[in-house]
Design a protein around this motif. Structure first.
Motif, mmCIF file in Angstrom:
data_model
loop_
_atom_site.group_PDB
_atom_site.id
_atom_site.type_symbol
_atom_site.label_atom_id
_atom_site.label_comp_id
_atom_site.label_asym_id
_atom_site.label_seq_id
_atom_site.Cartn_x
_atom_site.Cartn_y
_atom_site.Cartn_z
ATOM 1 N N GLU A 7 0.847 -1.193 0.000
ATOM 2 C CA GLU A 7 0.000 0.000 0.000
ATOM 3 C C GLU A 7 0.879 1.238 0.000
ATOM 4 O O GLU A 7 1.967 1.249 0.562
ATOM 5 N N TYR A 8 0.419 2.283 -0.657
ATOM 6 C CA TYR A 8 1.219 3.497 -0.808
ATOM 7 C C TYR A 8 0.804 4.571 0.184
ATOM 8 O O TYR A 8 1.517 5.542 0.362
ATOM 9 N N LYS B 177 -4.777 2.837 1.517
ATOM 10 C CA LYS B 177 -4.820 2.860 0.049
ATOM 11 C C LYS B 177 -3.885 1.760 -0.472
ATOM 12 O O LYS B 177 -2.672 1.937 -0.493
ATOM 13 N N SER B 178 -4.446 0.642 -0.878
ATOM 14 C CA SER B 178 -3.618 -0.490 -1.300
ATOM 15 C C SER B 178 -3.405 -0.482 -2.813
ATOM 16 O O SER B 178 -4.192 0.074 -3.574
ATOM 17 N N LEU B 179 -2.318 -1.117 -3.204
ATOM 18 C CA LEU B 179 -1.998 -1.274 -4.623
ATOM 19 C C LEU B 179 -2.724 -2.504 -5.168
ATOM 20 O O LEU B 179 -3.037 -3.430 -4.417
ATOM 21 N N PRO B 180 -2.983 -2.561 -6.481
ATOM 22 C CA PRO B 180 -3.670 -3.732 -7.031
ATOM 23 C C PRO B 180 -2.790 -4.992 -6.997
ATOM 24 O O PRO B 180 -3.311 -6.104 -6.997
ATOM 25 N N PHE B 181 -1.486 -4.820 -6.951
ATOM 26 C CA PHE B 181 -0.553 -5.955 -6.867
ATOM 27 C C PHE B 181 0.672 -5.508 -6.083
ATOM 28 O O PHE B 181 1.027 -4.331 -6.094
ATOM 29 N N LEU C 214 13.047 -3.689 -6.452
ATOM 30 C CA LEU C 214 12.703 -3.248 -7.806
ATOM 31 C C LEU C 214 12.254 -1.788 -7.790
ATOM 32 O O LEU C 214 12.660 -0.997 -8.646
ATOM 33 N N ALA C 215 11.457 -1.408 -6.796
ATOM 34 C CA ALA C 215 10.991 -0.025 -6.695
ATOM 35 C C ALA C 215 12.150 0.929 -6.399
ATOM 36 O O ALA C 215 12.236 2.011 -6.996
ATOM 37 N N LEU C 216 13.072 0.523 -5.503
ATOM 38 C CA LEU C 216 14.215 1.384 -5.190
ATOM 39 C C LEU C 216 15.149 1.528 -6.394
ATOM 40 O O LEU C 216 15.651 2.622 -6.665
#
Length: 163
Positions: free
Chosen positions: A24-25, A29-33, A39-41
């Motif tokens: 969740e961001y 508020k969660s992300l769909p996956f 990977l994000a960093l």
């Protein structure tokens, strides 16, 4: 092998070393996956570097469409770095270990004995060496002439050299 003789071993390593992910961001508020954290960093780091490079190109008037290559290059870099795992390590950890090894053992020339750094003289000087010679089948052989890897003894019966 009988079934009684076989020993079943379970490996739980993969279960306990689960990859950290972003689910969740914001609060609630969660992300769909889930997105893997490394990977994000990698993506954010590459995006910042490529954005700075694109701004440099815009400063000289060389880039009109700077956003599309910036995001594409960052995304490809993030996926590539996530897939490359030399020696089973993350690429950054591997590069850090390699630089540390090169600095310690190649540049500073640290010697190791029993897992401890030792001080050793650069030049080893042998004093009071004696040349060993024996007689085999009527022929005299010196220790510097043959490579039979046989010990020879001196007059007191001590092993003094290898022929």
């Amino acid at each position: 092998m009988n079934r009684e003789e076989m020993r079943v071993v379970f490996n739980y390593r993969k279960i306990f070393r689960e990859e950290k992910v972003i689910r969740e961001y914001a609060e609630g508020k969660s992300l769909p996956f889930p997105i893997p954290l490394m990977l994000a960093l990698n993506f954010v780091g590459a995006l910042i570097i490529s954005a700075l490079f694109s701004q440099l190109l815009q400063l000289f008037g060389l880039a009109d469409w700077w956003l599309v290559p910036c995001i594409f290059i960052s995304l490809m870099y993030a996926f590539l770095v996530a897939k490359i795992k030399p020696d089973g390590k993350n690429l950054y950890v591997y590069l850090f270990d390699y630089i540390r090894f090169y600095y310690r053992y190649k540049i500073k020339r640290i010697k190791i004995a029993n897992d401890k750094a030792i001080k050793q003289a650069e030049i080893v000087i042998f004093t009071n060496t004696e040349r060993v010679s024996t007689t085999y089948g009527g022929k005299i052989k010196d220790s510097g002439q043959s490579n039979q890897r046989q010990f020879t003894t001196n007059k007191q019966g001590r092993r003094v050299g290898v022929l």
